[in-house]
Design a protein around this motif. Structure first.
Motif, mmCIF file in Angstrom:
data_model
loop_
_atom_site.group_PDB
_atom_site.id
_atom_site.type_symbol
_atom_site.label_atom_id
_atom_site.label_comp_id
_atom_site.label_asym_id
_atom_site.label_seq_id
_atom_site.Cartn_x
_atom_site.Cartn_y
_atom_site.Cartn_z
ATOM 1 N N PHE A 104 -7.893 -0.901 -4.782
ATOM 2 C CA PHE A 104 -7.118 0.323 -4.609
ATOM 3 C C PHE A 104 -5.697 -0.072 -4.231
ATOM 4 C CE2 PHE A 104 -11.490 1.395 -3.953
ATOM 5 C CZ PHE A 104 -11.653 2.674 -4.459
ATOM 6 N N PHE A 105 -4.730 0.687 -4.751
ATOM 7 C CA PHE A 105 -3.317 0.402 -4.477
ATOM 8 C C PHE A 105 -2.672 1.622 -3.810
ATOM 9 C CE2 PHE A 105 -4.190 -3.039 -7.107
ATOM 10 C CZ PHE A 105 -3.087 -3.776 -7.499
ATOM 11 N N ILE A 106 -1.827 1.360 -2.830
ATOM 12 C CA ILE A 106 -0.913 2.381 -2.306
ATOM 13 C C ILE A 106 0.492 1.790 -2.397
ATOM 14 C CG2 ILE A 106 -0.235 3.830 -0.373
ATOM 15 C CD1 ILE A 106 -3.054 3.649 0.704
ATOM 16 N N VAL A 107 1.347 2.454 -3.155
ATOM 17 C CA VAL A 107 2.724 1.997 -3.355
ATOM 18 C C VAL A 107 3.642 2.968 -2.630
ATOM 19 C CG1 VAL A 107 4.482 1.354 -5.040
ATOM 20 C CG2 VAL A 107 2.040 1.133 -5.626
ATOM 21 N N CYS A 108 4.476 2.476 -1.730
ATOM 22 C CA CYS A 108 5.370 3.323 -0.929
ATOM 23 C C CYS A 108 6.827 3.018 -1.255
ATOM 24 C CB CYS A 108 5.132 3.096 0.556
ATOM 25 S SG CYS A 108 3.492 3.554 1.128
ATOM 26 N N ALA A 109 7.560 4.063 -1.618
ATOM 27 C CA ALA A 109 8.998 3.923 -1.852
ATOM 28 C C ALA A 109 9.702 4.152 -0.511
ATOM 29 C CB ALA A 109 9.474 4.919 -2.895
ATOM 30 N N LEU A 110 9.982 3.077 0.194
ATOM 31 C CA LEU A 110 10.550 3.176 1.536
ATOM 32 C C LEU A 110 12.058 3.342 1.524
ATOM 33 C CD1 LEU A 110 8.513 0.343 3.309
ATOM 34 C CD2 LEU A 110 8.113 2.803 3.443
ATOM 35 N N GLU A 111 12.737 2.599 0.632
ATOM 36 C CA GLU A 111 14.195 2.551 0.665
ATOM 37 C C GLU A 111 14.849 3.069 -0.609
ATOM 38 O OE1 GLU A 111 15.821 1.856 3.258
ATOM 39 O OE2 GLU A 111 14.324 0.930 4.557
ATOM 40 N N LYS A 112 14.184 2.894 -1.747
ATOM 41 C CA LYS A 112 14.764 3.344 -3.008
ATOM 42 C C LYS A 112 13.655 3.674 -3.983
ATOM 43 C CE LYS A 112 15.342 -1.387 -4.820
ATOM 44 N NZ LYS A 112 16.327 -2.384 -5.295
ATOM 45 N N SER A 113 13.999 4.401 -5.038
ATOM 46 C CA SER A 113 12.993 4.796 -6.016
ATOM 47 C C SER A 113 12.457 3.569 -6.759
ATOM 48 C CB SER A 113 13.574 5.799 -7.014
ATOM 49 O OG SER A 113 14.641 5.210 -7.738
ATOM 50 N N LEU A 114 11.264 3.711 -7.294
ATOM 51 C CA LEU A 114 10.605 2.611 -7.991
ATOM 52 C C LEU A 114 10.142 3.090 -9.363
ATOM 53 C CD1 LEU A 114 9.331 -0.280 -7.900
ATOM 54 C CD2 LEU A 114 7.233 0.844 -7.115
ATOM 55 N N ARG A 115 10.579 2.392 -10.401
ATOM 56 C CA ARG A 115 10.130 2.704 -11.756
ATOM 57 C C ARG A 115 8.872 1.910 -12.056
ATOM 58 N NH1 ARG A 115 13.759 0.329 -14.701
ATOM 59 N NH2 ARG A 115 12.881 1.065 -16.666
ATOM 60 N N TYR A 116 7.933 2.565 -12.721
ATOM 61 C CA TYR A 116 6.654 1.912 -13.000
ATOM 62 C C TYR A 116 6.003 2.572 -14.210
ATOM 63 C CZ TYR A 116 4.495 6.091 -11.027
ATOM 64 O OH TYR A 116 4.110 7.388 -10.793
ATOM 65 N N THR A 117 4.995 1.905 -14.757
ATOM 66 C CA THR A 117 4.154 2.531 -15.771
ATOM 67 C C THR A 117 2.718 2.522 -15.259
ATOM 68 O OG1 THR A 117 3.641 0.481 -16.980
ATOM 69 C CG2 THR A 117 5.627 1.694 -17.642
ATOM 70 N N ILE A 118 1.991 3.566 -15.608
ATOM 71 C CA ILE A 118 0.570 3.629 -15.292
ATOM 72 C C ILE A 118 -0.161 4.038 -16.557
ATOM 73 C CG2 ILE A 118 0.585 6.046 -14.491
ATOM 74 C CD1 ILE A 118 -1.357 3.279 -12.736
ATOM 75 N N CYS A 119 -1.106 3.222 -16.972
ATOM 76 C CA CYS A 119 -1.834 3.466 -18.225
ATOM 77 C C CYS A 119 -0.864 3.632 -19.392
ATOM 78 C CB CYS A 119 -2.737 4.683 -18.089
ATOM 79 S SG CYS A 119 -3.993 4.508 -16.797
ATOM 80 N N GLY A 120 0.252 2.859 -19.352
ATOM 81 C CA GLY A 120 1.201 2.846 -20.449
ATOM 82 C C GLY A 120 2.276 3.908 -20.401
#
Length: 256
Positions: free
Chosen positions: A35-51
């Motif tokens: 399981f993952f928890i990703v936290c944007a603490l200081e700046k936005s984060l670009r990502y892909t999930i399932c493409g």
């Protein structure tokens, strides 16, 4: 996937740059049974999930369940936080199991929960303290990590304004449901009969359906059908595959 020490401990705590390093230099990973928890603490984060590409705004957390393909696009990022953990590490009580099996990690659409959370100075302080522990080679305190994860999960559930699981008296039933959901994520394309999953859980199809309905309100067959339908709709909306190609990919031709 991860270094052996991460697998052994059952958890990890990383900046984005550190995460890529422990993932053998790759920004992309299949979450597998983690399981993952990703936290944007200081700046936005670009990502892909399932493409599919998304952006995680500041003061938001991303909750990613098992068997999802996740990729970070902000490769040079040492300010945001990624927590990775296994159910074996986190589940220490019935309450823990209920939190982990909630819709926060097992939402049908979207595939993950992106929740605005008030990441307070206290939470930032906790994350920085944990990072300092690691940098000073004092080791991560598993109890502290567990508490941080619980805090983030309960905050996420509060924002969802929903806690769908009923009170369960038997923690074994929650463990069975969790294992069923993991099996379903891996095999739904090829195996759509309750018997297949029940046999691997060493229970009868009727027992599996009863447990699933007791906890989720849906029988095992309904959960299987729902998963296949959701994936069909996702492919129809977000891919160039034809209906016949999607049918083939999801194993309808071989479905008895």
């Amino acid at each position: 996937m991860f270094r052996e020490d991460i697998k052994k401990k059952g958890f990890g705590f990383f900046s984005v740059e550190e995460f890529i390093a422990v993932n053998n230099g790759s920004p992309e990973i299949n979450t597998s049974n983690y399981f993952f928890i990703v936290c944007a603490l200081e700046k936005s984060l670009r990502y892909t999930i399932c493409g599919r590409e998304h952006e995680l705004p500041v003061n938001h957390a991303l909750y990613i369940g098992i068997n999802k393909t996740f990729k970070v696009l902000n490769i040079q990022d040492d300010e945001n936080l990624i927590i990775v953990f296994s159910s074996d590490f986190y589940e220490r009580s019935l309450y823990d199991a209920q939190l982990l099996n909630s819709e926060l990690f097992f939402r049908p659409d979207p595939y993950v929960s992106l929740i605005p959370i008030p990441i307070s100075a206290m939470k930032k302080d906790v994350s920085y303290k944990l990072k300092t522990h690691r940098e000073n080679n004092t080791g991560l305190d598993a109890i502290v990590i567990h508490n941080v994860i619980e805090m983030l999960i309960t905050d996420g559930l509060t924002q969802l304004k929903s806690f769908p699981l009923k009170t369960i008296d038997d923690p074994v039933e929650l463990e069975i449901l969790n294992k069923f959901q993991i099996l379903l994520q891996h095999h739904y394309k090829d195996e759509k009969q309750v018997t297949f999953y029940a046999e691997r859980l060493y229970i009868t199809p009727k027992q599996l359906s009863t447990i699933a309905e007791k906890i989720t309100g849906k029988r095992a067959k309904e959960m299987i059908i729902e998963k296949v339908v959701q994936e069909s709709l996702r492919l129809l909306r977000h891919s160039m595959f034809t209906i016949s190609e999607i049918s083939e990919k999801l194993g309808f031709d071989n479905d008895s």
